[in-house]
Design an enzyme around this catalytic site. Structure first.
Site, mmCIF file in Angstrom:
data_model
loop_
_atom_site.group_PDB
_atom_site.id
_atom_site.type_symbol
_atom_site.label_atom_id
_atom_site.label_comp_id
_atom_site.label_asym_id
_atom_site.label_seq_id
_atom_site.Cartn_x
_atom_site.Cartn_y
_atom_site.Cartn_z
ATOM 1 N N TRP A 511 0.819 -1.219 0.000
ATOM 2 C CA TRP A 511 0.000 0.000 0.000
ATOM 3 C C TRP A 511 0.852 1.268 0.000
ATOM 4 O O TRP A 511 0.427 2.303 0.506
ATOM 5 C CB TRP A 511 -0.969 0.019 1.185
ATOM 6 N N HIS A 512 2.019 1.196 -0.616
ATOM 7 C CA HIS A 512 2.899 2.370 -0.664
ATOM 8 C C HIS A 512 3.028 2.919 -2.080
ATOM 9 O O HIS A 512 4.078 3.422 -2.475
ATOM 10 C CB HIS A 512 4.284 2.021 -0.101
#
Length: 574
Positions: A511-512
């Site tokens: 989720w980066h």
């Protein structure tokens, strides 16, 4: 001489306002300035309009409100009162909630990797694993940021949302295993990005309650800020006639019932619209407003404002690969606390406990959920509701002991591989099409393999002996992990014989994701959109690579940092 005296006075005033704050601040969740967009007037006027109340938007709005009128538009709800957000033991439930009201909006990249974007005040800080760590000093220097102001901005954030995590058995074993595996030196507890093994911060307090970027709104001047929830921005408005360059001067947003509202900037050359809608939302909204690649603008019959072919380019997502280790002994519920920062360009982290299963009573199984994996071993046309129900029934029949254990994972620094974002339609609430091209660059694959080798040494270390079954060999653990429904990619048999294949088959997001409005391409060093007046982008879409081992601290810092810079410019040049 008088001019410079007045300028020094205004700068000094800015310092007092920005770093000493107002005594009239309010405490979360009782914000008087937070309301539903359905209560908004048809037309309103502000000094600043911020699109996106996320990890950057909240600290930015709080800061600008000290000396200006600010409208913060958030498409989702408040995070307060939702236990799936606030409780550490519920982590995973928000991600497996696919309802329209979920704070996590799932999207699947064209690579077949399942991901999520936030849809809630506080943004990604409401749905992530909570790790808090700063960017490396080299990253700050490369970004051209003022080091003193960066540190002050981090500290401003940390006073509200950052904590030292409790180090219990599993996390301590991983820490000691990393040191035995050669990830040295040991740097203890620190927010700083340092090579070796360390304990980082967390946004979960000692009672397991999450603190998000929305909590930073307690710094706001209540008289200067208006926060609209369930406010979906459909378009940025530009004034073109008689202008050398397009000038952003307002937005159109809709409330939950679909009613249209307009917000305009007040007269004043310092007033601005600021996009903080995230790595998907910011490039998407630029295109929907007519700023982007000509072919996409024309394909969707959008009025062209500026042909900017680099909007949506440079999209990147740090690949994550994980090995699940079933434990014969109980493990605590823990999210990311320990990190090993290796010399190979990969970061080793760990998490443990039943929060990943979510509890069988929830019928979702958290990160193990068939809803998350969408039955990746089943052909797409066979992923029916009936097949999903059957998979859940089968999982409910499993002995809960199979969910007892933890993950050791690695994240690739950078990454070097890049992709792009394209519009699917003109609805801002729908996801655009995103391609990340995981492991396209061979160095990313090399970093993954080296990281997995470190993980193997950690698993075999003496400190981890109490948390693994002797009969589960490393090849068996690799193959077990590879069989989990973590993505929509085809899986190969016996991936333990090739770590390269394991990396490709089991790639997940951490989720980066970032990019799409990168500095030097779409925005300048002051985050102004190149070729447009009155418009900035302040969020992770401007990043060339992900800062540190987790970007959330730096995204929050950036919101504060740019708020200070913008107000100093406003006051100092009055």
């Amino acid at each position: 001489m008088d001019f410079w005296l007045w300028r020094l006075f205004f700068v000094a005033l800015a310092e007092i306002l920005l770093f000493h704050g107002f005594c009239s601040s309010e405490q979360a969740p009782n914000y008087s300035f937070m309301q539903q967009a359905s209560s908004a007037p048809p037309v309103s006027y502000y000094d600043y309009i911020i699109i996106g109340g996320g990890t950057a938007g909240c600290p930015l709005a709080a800061t600008l409100s000290q000396n200006s009128t600010v409208l913060l538009l958030e498409r989702g709800p408040s995070p307060y009162g939702n236990p799936n957000i606030t409780e550490i033991s519920s982590f995973g439930r928000a991600l497996s909630d696919l309802s329209p009201a979920s704070p996590a909006q799932r999207f699947i990249s064209e690579d077949g990797v399942i991901n999520a974007r936030a849809r809630v005040l506080g943004g990604g800080s409401c749905i992530n694993a909570g790790f808090y760590t700063r960017a490396a000093a080299g990253y700050v220097a490369a970004a051209g940021w003022d080091g003193r102001l960066v540190n002050e901005s981090y500290e401003w954030v940390e006073k509200v949302v950052a904590f030292e995590p409790p180090m219990k058995q599993w996390q301590s074993a991983v820490r000691d295993g990393l040191l035995e595996a050669g990830v040295n030196p040991y740097n203890g507890f620190t927010y700083d990005h340092l090579n070796g093994t360390k304990v980082g911060g967390t946004i979960f307090d000692g009672e397991g309650r999450r603190h998000t970027a929305a909590d930073l709104l307690q710094y706001a001047n209540p008289k200067g800020l208006t926060v609209m929830l369930h406010a979906s921005v459909h378009k940025i408005l530009f004034s073109i006639k008689g202008k050398k360059r397009p000038l952003a001067h307002g937005v159109i947003f809709r409330d939950v019932s679909g009613k249209k509202h307009k917000a305009y900037l007040k007269d004043g050359e310092k007033n601005e619209v600021i996009l903080s809608a995230g790595a998907l939302g910011s490039p998407q909204l630029l295109m929907l407003s007519g700023v982007g690649p000509l072919d996409q603008i024309k394909a969707h019959n959008i009025t062209l404002v500026l042909d900017q072919p680099l909007v949506g380019q440079g999209m990147a997502d740090n690949p994550m690969n994980a090995i699940f280790i079933p434990s014969p002994n109980p493990v605590e519920v823990s999210l990311i606390q320990v990190v090993g920062i290796t010399r190979y360009g990969s970061y080793i982290e760990a998490a443990s406990g039943e929060n990943f299963a979510g509890g069988s009573a929830t019928r979702d199984f958290g990160l193990f959920s068939p809803r998350i994996g969408q039955l990746s071993s089943v052909p797409p046309k066979q992923r029916t509701p009936e097949a999903l129900a059957a998979a859940i029934t089968a999982m409910e029949a499993l002995n809960p002991i199979v969910f007892n254990g933890g993950f050791i994972l690695e994240k690739i620094r950078g990454p070097l591989s890049q992709g792009h974002l394209r519009l699917v339609n003109t609805n801002p609430n729908d996801n655009p099409s995103v391609t990340f091209n995981y492991f396209q660059h061979p160095e990313d694959l090399h970093r993954c393999v080296e990281g997995l080798r470190v993980i193997e040494r950690v698993i075999q270390s003496r400190p981890m002996a109490a948390f693994r079954y002797d009969y589960l060999s490393l090849p068996l653990l690799l193959n077990m992990s590879a069989n989990a429904p973590v993505n929509l990619l085809p899986h190969h048999a016996n991936v333990s014989t090739s770590l390269e294949q394991f990396c490709r088959d089991t790639v997940m997001t951490i989720w980066h994701y970032h990019g799409g409005c990168r500095t030097g391409s779409v925005v300048d060093s002051d985050y102004r959109v190149i070729g447009i007046d009155g418009l900035r982008v302040v969020d992770g879409s401007t990043f060339h690579d992900s800062p540190g081992t987790n970007p959330q601290a730096t995204v929050m810092m950036l919101g504060r940092y740019m708020g200070v810079k913008i107000l100093q410019e406003r006051l100092g040049n009055s």
